[in-house]
Design a protein around this motif. Structure first.
Motif, PDB file in Angstrom:
ATOM      1  N   LYS A 482       0.873  -0.998  -0.127  1.00  0.00           N
ATOM      2  CA  LYS A 482       0.050  -0.155  -0.132  1.00  0.00           C
ATOM      3  C   LYS A 482       0.962   1.325   0.057  1.00  0.00           C
ATOM      4  CE  LYS A 482      -3.587  -2.222   0.209  1.00  0.00           C
ATOM      5  NZ  LYS A 482      -4.823  -2.519  -1.242  1.00  0.00           N
ATOM      6  N   CYS A 483       2.303   1.177   0.251  1.00  0.00           N
ATOM      7  CA  CYS A 483       2.952   2.425   0.574  1.00  0.00           C
ATOM      8  C   CYS A 483       4.506   2.121   0.417  1.00  0.00           C
ATOM      9  CB  CYS A 483       2.776   3.020   1.816  1.00  0.00           C
ATOM     10  SG  CYS A 483       3.697   4.609   2.244  1.00  0.00           S
ATOM     11  N   VAL A 484       4.983   3.095  -0.410  1.00  0.00           N
ATOM     12  CA  VAL A 484       6.526   3.103  -0.757  1.00  0.00           C
ATOM     13  C   VAL A 484       7.102   3.998  -0.024  1.00  0.00           C
ATOM     14  CG1 VAL A 484       8.253   2.912  -2.549  1.00  0.00           C
ATOM     15  CG2 VAL A 484       6.361   1.609  -2.925  1.00  0.00           C
ATOM     16  N   ILE A 485       8.239   3.794   0.642  1.00  0.00           N
ATOM     17  CA  ILE A 485       8.907   4.883   1.554  1.00  0.00           C
ATOM     18  C   ILE A 485      10.222   4.758   0.946  1.00  0.00           C
ATOM     19  CG2 ILE A 485       9.666   5.911   3.524  1.00  0.00           C
ATOM     20  CD1 ILE A 485       7.501   4.308   4.879  1.00  0.00           C
ATOM     21  N   LEU A 486      10.670   6.015   0.295  1.00  0.00           N
ATOM     22  CA  LEU A 486      12.066   6.006  -0.320  1.00  0.00           C
ATOM     23  C   LEU A 486      12.849   6.877   0.686  1.00  0.00           C
ATOM     24  CD1 LEU A 486      14.146   5.873  -2.489  1.00  0.00           C
ATOM     25  CD2 LEU A 486      13.343   7.836  -3.708  1.00  0.00           C
ATOM     26  N   ASN A 487      13.915   6.308   1.404  1.00  0.00           N
ATOM     27  CA  ASN A 487      14.855   6.930   2.114  1.00  0.00           C
ATOM     28  C   ASN A 487      15.894   7.635   1.197  1.00  0.00           C
ATOM     29  OD1 ASN A 487      16.619   7.738   4.112  1.00  0.00           O
ATOM     30  ND2 ASN A 487      17.140   5.849   4.700  1.00  0.00           N
ATOM     31  N   TYR A 517       6.070   8.022  -0.442  1.00  0.00           N
ATOM     32  CA  TYR A 517       6.757   9.054   0.645  1.00  0.00           C
ATOM     33  C   TYR A 517       8.202   8.997   0.439  1.00  0.00           C
ATOM     34  CZ  TYR A 517       2.405   8.005   3.225  1.00  0.00           C
ATOM     35  OH  TYR A 517       1.088   7.904   3.672  1.00  0.00           O
ATOM     36  N   MET A 518       9.073  10.353   0.961  1.00  0.00           N
ATOM     37  CA  MET A 518      10.143  10.383   0.847  1.00  0.00           C
ATOM     38  C   MET A 518      10.642  10.674   2.243  1.00  0.00           C
ATOM     39  SD  MET A 518      11.195  12.028  -2.699  1.00  0.00           S
ATOM     40  CE  MET A 518      12.938  11.908  -2.491  1.00  0.00           C
ATOM     41  N   SER A 519      11.722  10.366   2.647  1.00  0.00           N
ATOM     42  CA  SER A 519      12.393  10.439   3.987  1.00  0.00           C
ATOM     43  C   SER A 519      13.716  10.940   4.017  1.00  0.00           C
ATOM     44  CB  SER A 519      12.037   9.431   4.982  1.00  0.00           C
ATOM     45  OG  SER A 519      12.961   8.314   4.579  1.00  0.00           O
ATOM     46  N   GLY A 520      14.040  11.852   4.704  1.00  0.00           N
ATOM     47  CA  GLY A 520      15.597  12.416   4.837  1.00  0.00           C
ATOM     48  C   GLY A 520      16.229  13.176   3.725  1.00  0.00           C
ATOM     49  N   ALA A 521      15.483  13.729   2.866  1.00  0.00           N
ATOM     50  CA  ALA A 521      15.774  14.557   1.669  1.00  0.00           C
ATOM     51  C   ALA A 521      16.792  15.625   2.383  1.00  0.00           C
ATOM     52  CB  ALA A 521      14.702  14.952   0.934  1.00  0.00           C
ATOM     53  N   THR A 561       4.712  17.358  13.846  1.00  0.00           N
ATOM     54  CA  THR A 561       4.848  18.597  14.624  1.00  0.00           C
ATOM     55  C   THR A 561       5.048  19.960  13.815  1.00  0.00           C
ATOM     56  OG1 THR A 561       7.176  18.460  15.308  1.00  0.00           O
ATOM     57  CG2 THR A 561       5.622  17.293  16.741  1.00  0.00           C
ATOM     58  N   GLU A 562       4.949  20.964  14.230  1.00  0.00           N
ATOM     59  CA  GLU A 562       5.312  22.279  13.515  1.00  0.00           C
ATOM     60  C   GLU A 562       6.954  22.248  13.305  1.00  0.00           C
ATOM     61  OE1 GLU A 562       5.078  27.106  14.205  1.00  0.00           O
ATOM     62  OE2 GLU A 562       4.256  25.867  15.443  1.00  0.00           O
ATOM     63  N   LEU A 563       7.686  21.738  14.210  1.00  0.00           N
ATOM     64  CA  LEU A 563       9.195  21.608  13.809  1.00  0.00           C
ATOM     65  C   LEU A 563       9.460  20.879  12.969  1.00  0.00           C
ATOM     66  CD1 LEU A 563      11.964  22.686  14.656  1.00  0.00           C
ATOM     67  CD2 LEU A 563      11.876  20.995  16.527  1.00  0.00           C
ATOM     68  N   GLN A 564       8.793  19.734  12.863  1.00  0.00           N
ATOM     69  CA  GLN A 564       9.263  18.447  12.045  1.00  0.00           C
ATOM     70  C   GLN A 564       8.787  19.139  10.514  1.00  0.00           C
ATOM     71  OE1 GLN A 564       7.066  15.095  13.768  1.00  0.00           O
ATOM     72  NE2 GLN A 564       9.009  14.545  14.731  1.00  0.00           N
ATOM     73  N   GLU A 565       7.553  19.641  10.522  1.00  0.00           N
ATOM     74  CA  GLU A 565       7.236  20.264   9.300  1.00  0.00           C
ATOM     75  C   GLU A 565       7.926  21.272   8.563  1.00  0.00           C
ATOM     76  OE1 GLU A 565       3.092  21.531   9.489  1.00  0.00           O
ATOM     77  OE2 GLU A 565       2.345  19.580   9.415  1.00  0.00           O
ATOM     78  N   ARG A 566       8.597  22.020   9.315  1.00  0.00           N
ATOM     79  CA  ARG A 566       9.282  23.295   9.123  1.00  0.00           C
ATOM     80  C   ARG A 566      10.725  22.623   8.638  1.00  0.00           C
ATOM     81  NH1 ARG A 566      12.577  26.927  12.224  1.00  0.00           N
ATOM     82  NH2 ARG A 566      11.572  25.970  14.218  1.00  0.00           N
ATOM     83  N   ILE A 567      11.183  21.704   9.301  1.00  0.00           N
ATOM     84  CA  ILE A 567      12.528  21.195   8.647  1.00  0.00           C
ATOM     85  C   ILE A 567      12.164  20.199   7.600  1.00  0.00           C
ATOM     86  CG2 ILE A 567      14.480  19.735   9.357  1.00  0.00           C
ATOM     87  CD1 ILE A 567      14.046  20.594  12.285  1.00  0.00           C
ATOM     88  N   ALA A 568      11.069  19.381   7.567  1.00  0.00           N
ATOM     89  CA  ALA A 568      11.199  18.670   6.234  1.00  0.00           C
ATOM     90  C   ALA A 568      10.787  19.375   5.165  1.00  0.00           C
ATOM     91  CB  ALA A 568      10.183  17.667   6.692  1.00  0.00           C
ATOM     92  N   TYR A 569      10.111  20.615   5.293  1.00  0.00           N
ATOM     93  CA  TYR A 569       9.445  21.411   4.124  1.00  0.00           C
ATOM     94  C   TYR A 569      10.621  22.518   3.618  1.00  0.00           C
ATOM     95  CZ  TYR A 569       5.281  19.075   5.415  1.00  0.00           C
ATOM     96  OH  TYR A 569       4.274  18.141   5.974  1.00  0.00           O
TER      97      TYR A 569
END
Length: 576
Positions: A482-487, A517-521, A561-569
């Protein structure tokens, strides 16, 4: 002024206690430089005196401009064989024309190095990998040894540009060996090796040279058929403008490029190894290019051929306790005194002795342990070394180094076209996600989640490989996925071709009702995601700092969280 003349950096703070060390090191390096210089000139196909000329003005210039305090600059075997190989491929009539072209080539090498230096192109040294250099230098050392075999055997072997024919002719000439000459040469080799091993502080080369000169003059070795150096012109090299010829400059350009890069590579590698040992020198690659370039340019106006750093003389300089480039200047002064007053002494020096000096000096360039280590641990680089080695031996010096660089670039392209691509799984009772092939007994795998890591930039050369492998991982998961996560921590760039591929891939996954999804970009990768069409297919809510956050979001366990969003985006020039 210190930026232009690095000598001012250490001269102003020179300590009197360092003077005896520099004088001793300078005398030692000068004693070695005189016979070595003449021997290396023979490799280059030049009269021996040109090896002494190369140890005068070029060394003085490097003393003023060099950034390494202990580098032993001057004529070297590698440059000599490269020069002989390049000139040997041309149709040259007479030794005078050969010398003129050698000096012209020296000017061209210096000009190229100087231009590369002021253009801050010192990074070019990175394109010569260690396996290429090792394979090339080992082959060149063997070529040099066989080029001197005729002097050791006392036979006539025509000068050839290729090793194969030189080898064949040298073997064929063995029945014509002049036994007395061979005995002299072998005795010199054994003596130098034994003195170097058991009495390293004594200049074995000097002792052998002195004994050989005494023996040849006192016992009339010439009358027994032993070839000697003969008359060497007295006096310092005079000022002469190189004979510029557009025709020959065009023909010599490939050789000049090779000499410029190889000479710089050799110098900077030795200088950086010294920097690691003494933890004092701050070697500047671009200033080293300027220093070497200036040494070769000015040297060409005083009848010098190409110079660079010598492995053996640098080691001698360092072990003798040299503190500054004053030692190099003292060695050059000793050469000057020799040219002014001592050249008649070298009349009786047998050519076999110079051949012995060359053979002993270059045999250390043949590496055995490094290829053995590559064979054990990195087979692809071993084959690169072997290919460079064989190409240099069979095809020639210039062709070997060019093909070696080409082979290394091909290997690099092959690696970047197929980077490591791993499926990740969660380590039990932790938030770590690791390669399932390495941690198969400890990972938890979910049928509805595919977590992958791509260890390289995404570009036109590997986009098809990325898509093919990811599609295979998706098929292996089956219908429950159902989901692919690309590190993407290791993805530092995505070019336009890979961007188009990624957009199409995300579309295909969405048509199969599979989220992406993408993580750690990292920052540069996020900039590309937001500034390209990827963000239209991958909403920013699907960008995460860590894999666990992406998994939690998929499981609807929490909202970022707001901090996680601010860093991730975060992206360049934007606050969100």
């Amino acid at each position: 002024m210190q930026r232009v003349f690095p000598i001012l950096d250490w001269l102003g703070s020179y300590k009197r206690k360092d003077l005896p060390k520099d004088l001793l090191a300078g005398l030692t390096i000068g004693i070695v430089l005189i016979p070595q210089g003449m021997a290396y000139a023979m490799i280059a196909g030049l009269p021996p005196v040109y090896g002494l000329y190369a140890a005068v003005f070029p060394i003085i210039v490097y003393t003023l401009l060099g950034t390494s305090r202990q580098l032993g600059v001057g004529p070297v075997a590698m440059d000599s064989i490269l020069l002989a190989s390049g000139l040997g491929a041309l149709s040259i009539n007479g030794i005078e024309n050969y010398i003129a072209l050698a000096i012209l080539l020296t000017f061209m090498v210096g000009a190229l190095q100087f231009i590369l230096g002021i253009s801050r192109m010192g990074f070019l040294v990175n394109f010569l990998s260690r396996p290429v250099i090792s394979g090339f230098t080992s082959a060149a050392a063997i070529i040099i040894i066989f080029s001197q075999l005729k002097h050791l055997l006392g036979t006539e072997v025509a000068a050839r540009a290729d090793f194969v024919n030189t080898f064949i002719q040298s073997i064929q000439s063995i029945p014509d060996t002049h036994v007395f000459t061979l005995v002299i040469g072998l005795a010199a080799i054994v003596a130098i090796i034994l003195l170097r091993r058991f009495v390293p502080r004594i200049p074995g080369i000097l002792i052998v040279v002195v004994l050989a000169i005494i023996g040849a003059s006192a016992f009339d070795w010439i009358g027994y058929g032993v070839e000697v150096v003969g008359a060497i012109p007295e006096g310092l090299p005079t000022f002469n403008v190189p004979s510029f010829s557009l025709k020959y400059m065009q023909q010599l350009f490939p050789t000049a490029i090779t000499l410029a890069v190889i000479g710089f590579t050799q110098a900077i590698s030795i200088a950086q190894s010294l920097e690691e040992k003494n933890n004092r020198d701050a070697v500047d690659p671009n200033k080293e290019l300027i220093a070497l370039g200036s040494a070769n340019i000015i040297g060409s106006f005083f009848q010098s051929y190409t110079v660079t750093a010598s492995f053996s003389r640098t080691a001698i300089n360092y072990k003798s306790g040299a503190q500054t480039l004053l030692s190099l200047l003292v060695g050059s002064i000793l050469v000057i005194l020799t040219l002014l007053f001592l050249t008649p002494i070298f009349y009786f020096l047998p050519n076999a002795i110079l051949a012995a000096i060359i053979m002993v000096s270059v045999v250390g360039l043949i590496e055995i342990n490094y290829p053995r280590e590559l064979w054990k641990h990195q087979r692809d680089e071993f084959y690169l070394l072997l290919a460079t080695f064989l190409a240099t031996l069979i095809m020639g010096i210039l062709q070997g180094i060019v093909l070696g660089v080409l082979f290394s670039l091909i290997l690099m392209l092959y690696r970047t076209s197929k980077p490591h691509f791993a499926v990740l799984g969660k380590i039990r009772d932790s938030e770590y996600y690791k390669n399932v092939d390495r941690f198969s007994a400890d990972v938890e795998l979910r049928p509805d989640l595919l977590i992958v890591r791509f260890d390289g930039q995404l570009f036109f050369g590997n986009k098809n490989y990325f898509k093919k492998e990811l599609s295979r991982f998706v098929r292996d998961k089956g219908k429950e996925l159902k989901c692919v996560i690309l590190n993407s921590e290791a993805i530092n760039y995505i070019d336009s071709s890979a961007t188009s591929m990624l957009i199409q891939l995300i579309d295909e996954l969405h048509r199969q009702n599979i989220s992406f999804y993408m993580s750690g970009a990292i920052g540069p990768t996020r900039d590309i995601i937001f500034n390209s069409g990827i963000i239209d297919k991958l909403p920013k809510e699907h960008l995460f700092l860590r894999i666990q956050e992406a998994v939690d979001y998929y499981d609807k366990k929490h909202t970022a969280t707001e901090l996680q969003e601010r860093i991730a985006y975060q992206r360049k020039g934007k606050g969100n």
